[in-house]
Design an enzyme around this catalytic site. Sequence first.
Site, mmCIF file in Angstrom:
data_model
loop_
_atom_site.group_PDB
_atom_site.id
_atom_site.type_symbol
_atom_site.label_atom_id
_atom_site.label_comp_id
_atom_site.label_asym_id
_atom_site.label_seq_id
_atom_site.Cartn_x
_atom_site.Cartn_y
_atom_site.Cartn_z
ATOM 1 N N LYS A 170 0.855 -1.185 0.000
ATOM 2 C CA LYS A 170 0.000 0.000 0.000
ATOM 3 C C LYS A 170 0.898 1.245 0.000
ATOM 4 O O LYS A 170 1.521 1.575 1.008
ATOM 5 C CB LYS A 170 -0.893 0.029 1.240
ATOM 6 C CG LYS A 170 -1.828 1.226 1.251
ATOM 7 C CD LYS A 170 -2.009 1.780 2.659
ATOM 8 C CE LYS A 170 -2.730 3.106 2.674
ATOM 9 N NZ LYS A 170 -2.058 4.195 1.960
ATOM 10 N N GLY A 223 6.191 5.812 8.643
ATOM 11 C CA GLY A 223 5.261 6.941 8.604
ATOM 12 C C GLY A 223 5.271 7.680 9.925
ATOM 13 O O GLY A 223 6.264 7.645 10.663
ATOM 14 N N SER A 224 4.152 8.305 10.227
ATOM 15 C CA SER A 224 4.109 9.171 11.407
ATOM 16 C C SER A 224 4.031 8.355 12.698
ATOM 17 O O SER A 224 3.644 7.186 12.699
ATOM 18 C CB SER A 224 2.877 10.074 11.320
ATOM 19 O OG SER A 224 1.709 9.299 11.501
ATOM 20 N N GLY A 228 1.901 5.035 13.413
ATOM 21 C CA GLY A 228 2.742 3.918 13.864
ATOM 22 C C GLY A 228 2.205 3.291 15.134
ATOM 23 O O GLY A 228 2.196 2.067 15.289
ATOM 24 N N GLU A 245 9.047 2.259 11.422
ATOM 25 C CA GLU A 245 9.988 3.379 11.355
ATOM 26 C C GLU A 245 9.156 4.640 11.408
ATOM 27 O O GLU A 245 8.312 4.866 10.545
ATOM 28 C CB GLU A 245 10.804 3.346 10.064
ATOM 29 C CG GLU A 245 11.838 2.241 10.021
ATOM 30 C CD GLU A 245 12.906 2.370 11.092
ATOM 31 O OE1 GLU A 245 13.090 3.471 11.664
ATOM 32 O OE2 GLU A 245 13.541 1.345 11.390
ATOM 33 N N CYS A 279 12.875 11.651 7.846
ATOM 34 C CA CYS A 279 12.889 11.333 9.287
ATOM 35 C C CYS A 279 14.301 11.405 9.823
ATOM 36 O O CYS A 279 14.504 11.446 11.022
ATOM 37 C CB CYS A 279 12.232 9.992 9.554
ATOM 38 S SG CYS A 279 13.006 8.663 8.677
ATOM 39 N N GLN A 326 0.959 19.699 4.506
ATOM 40 C CA GLN A 326 2.275 19.720 5.141
ATOM 41 C C GLN A 326 2.787 21.165 5.261
ATOM 42 O O GLN A 326 3.340 21.543 6.283
ATOM 43 C CB GLN A 326 3.260 18.857 4.342
ATOM 44 C CG GLN A 326 4.625 18.733 4.983
ATOM 45 C CD GLN A 326 4.593 18.086 6.361
ATOM 46 O OE1 GLN A 326 4.038 17.011 6.535
ATOM 47 N NE2 GLN A 326 5.179 18.746 7.351
ATOM 48 N N GLU A 378 8.290 16.472 15.917
ATOM 49 C CA GLU A 378 8.776 16.412 14.540
ATOM 50 C C GLU A 378 7.913 17.319 13.664
ATOM 51 O O GLU A 378 6.694 17.195 13.638
ATOM 52 C CB GLU A 378 8.717 14.983 14.006
ATOM 53 C CG GLU A 378 9.327 14.874 12.630
ATOM 54 C CD GLU A 378 9.379 13.456 12.105
ATOM 55 O OE1 GLU A 378 8.329 12.783 12.113
ATOM 56 O OE2 GLU A 378 10.465 13.021 11.688
HETATM 57 C C1 UN1 Z 1 17.772 8.994 4.213
HETATM 58 O O1 UN1 Z 1 17.938 9.950 4.951
HETATM 59 O O2 UN1 Z 1 18.550 8.753 3.266
HETATM 60 O O3 UN1 Z 1 11.355 8.470 6.075
HETATM 61 C C2 UN1 Z 1 16.693 8.006 4.383
HETATM 62 C C3 UN1 Z 1 12.542 8.759 6.132
HETATM 63 C C4 UN1 Z 1 13.526 7.645 6.390
HETATM 64 C C5 UN1 Z 1 14.493 7.463 5.312
HETATM 65 C C6 UN1 Z 1 15.628 8.414 5.330
HETATM 66 N N1 UN1 Z 1 12.802 6.421 6.646
HETATM 67 O O4 UN1 Z 1 12.922 9.897 5.961
#
Ligand code: UN1
Length: 476
Positions: A170, A223-224, A228, A245, A279, A326, A378
């Site tokens: 997805k 995602g967020s 998460g 993540e 992230c 955003q 964040e």
């Molecule tokens: C990067 O900085 O090269 O969502 C990868 C994100 C991370 C990936 C960053 N999961 O920004």
Amino acid sequence: MKPNYIAGQWLDSAASVANISPSDTRDTIDHYAQADAGMAEAAIAAAHEAKAAWGFCSPQARADALDRIGAEILARREELGRLLSREEGKTLPEGIGEVTRAGNIFKFYAGEALRQRGDKLASVRPGIEIDVTREPVGTVGIIAPWNFPIAIPAWKIAPALAYGNTVVFKPAELVPGCAWALAEIISRAGLPAGVFNLVMGRGSQVGQALLDDRRIDAISFTGSVATGRRVAQAAAQRMAKAQLEMGGKNPMVVLDDADLDVAVECAVQSAFYSTGQRCTASSRIIVEQGVYARFLQKLRDRAASLRIGHALEAGTDIGPVASRDQLEQNLRYVDIGRQEGARLLCGGGELQLGTPGHYMAPAIFADCDNAMRICREEIFGPVAAVMPARDYEHALALANDTEFGLASGICSTSLKHVQHFKRHAQAGMVMVNVPTAGVDYHVPFGGRKGSSLGSREQGSHAIEFYTTVKTAYVAG
Ligand code: UN1
């Protein structure tokens, strides 16, 4: 309309969404089918049915398929990079770079498919042998974010397939273009029907179906934090394996002995490139007091030299924000920072450029306090919060004073401090004199604390999530 891909068939649906460029909202890339829960269910059923065909096939077949996918992505990197930049808004060099990363990831996992090892151990009981092997975890639900429209899908789909799993993918609602292009490439790679399925649609329909359906054995999500948390809860409810993540509030420490040009470049790249939508972005810049004033001056000068513009225009350093929502969130945080008493050194406003897009001037807040919301939450935009530190120990304490723990950076020429920081930074990744954002594709990626849950992504560590261990006892 670009259709979904389910059980080896391209399927239209009643609903569709337009994919609109954030650089120019008059530019519609295409329309993409929107699956409902029923279509998601059909994809899950197909992936479940295909488990045996893929899980027991020769690793050579998996390696060949992944290699073909990687080779085609790399051969088409300019075209796909353009599509990526057009739909997400990162600059063309960034878009092409991301596509290259995705191609390399498939190539890497083509090799990994052939490198599945096991252990043989002597039993404590006579006449028995033990072997420990890995098997596919089963059917994997993959939920991807919008900020890396092809690299993140690649680093989830490629290891899933390499280690013998079937996939329901997805993509993020905002960036179906790259997801569809990737699915189209995968559809010609020779996989049995049902092994890979693309289901574009809303989180409340498609995402929810992946969370609730017992035939999904594992869920990989990026995602967020808020979403998460829901994924983790749903997975725990029915004992599904989950890998999450989520956010970051990554620090970049600059010590008095740093090469200031290197430090400014690391800060600008980590905080502002890809419009701060990573992230791994450095959003807290912690500067030792001896260089604080000079660093701020240089950072401001460098930020002023950045060219904000259309993602596809040559010379653009920073593209638009990916969506209106955003951009509004970023502007809200700039207001919050002002109200909290941070000093806005530059930027922070919406920009009207030659094309109607979601443009924003990168913002630098100085004299921040780590307790401020702009230092704790964040933002996911081009907003950097700079704060002074008395000495190294104070800087380290500030760096670790966060609920996140993804990446942590330091700029210094002191071996003693660098070594200490590497060991004491509470983060999954430490960057020394390099930006916190922009990672290699063949080594583990992930964080600690509120940033990540479950085992690492990428590199050979991905095997932990995408396989399950079997211990066999055999008496001869
Ligand atoms: C990067 O900085 O090269 O969502 C990868 C994100 C991370 C990936 C960053 N999961 O920004």
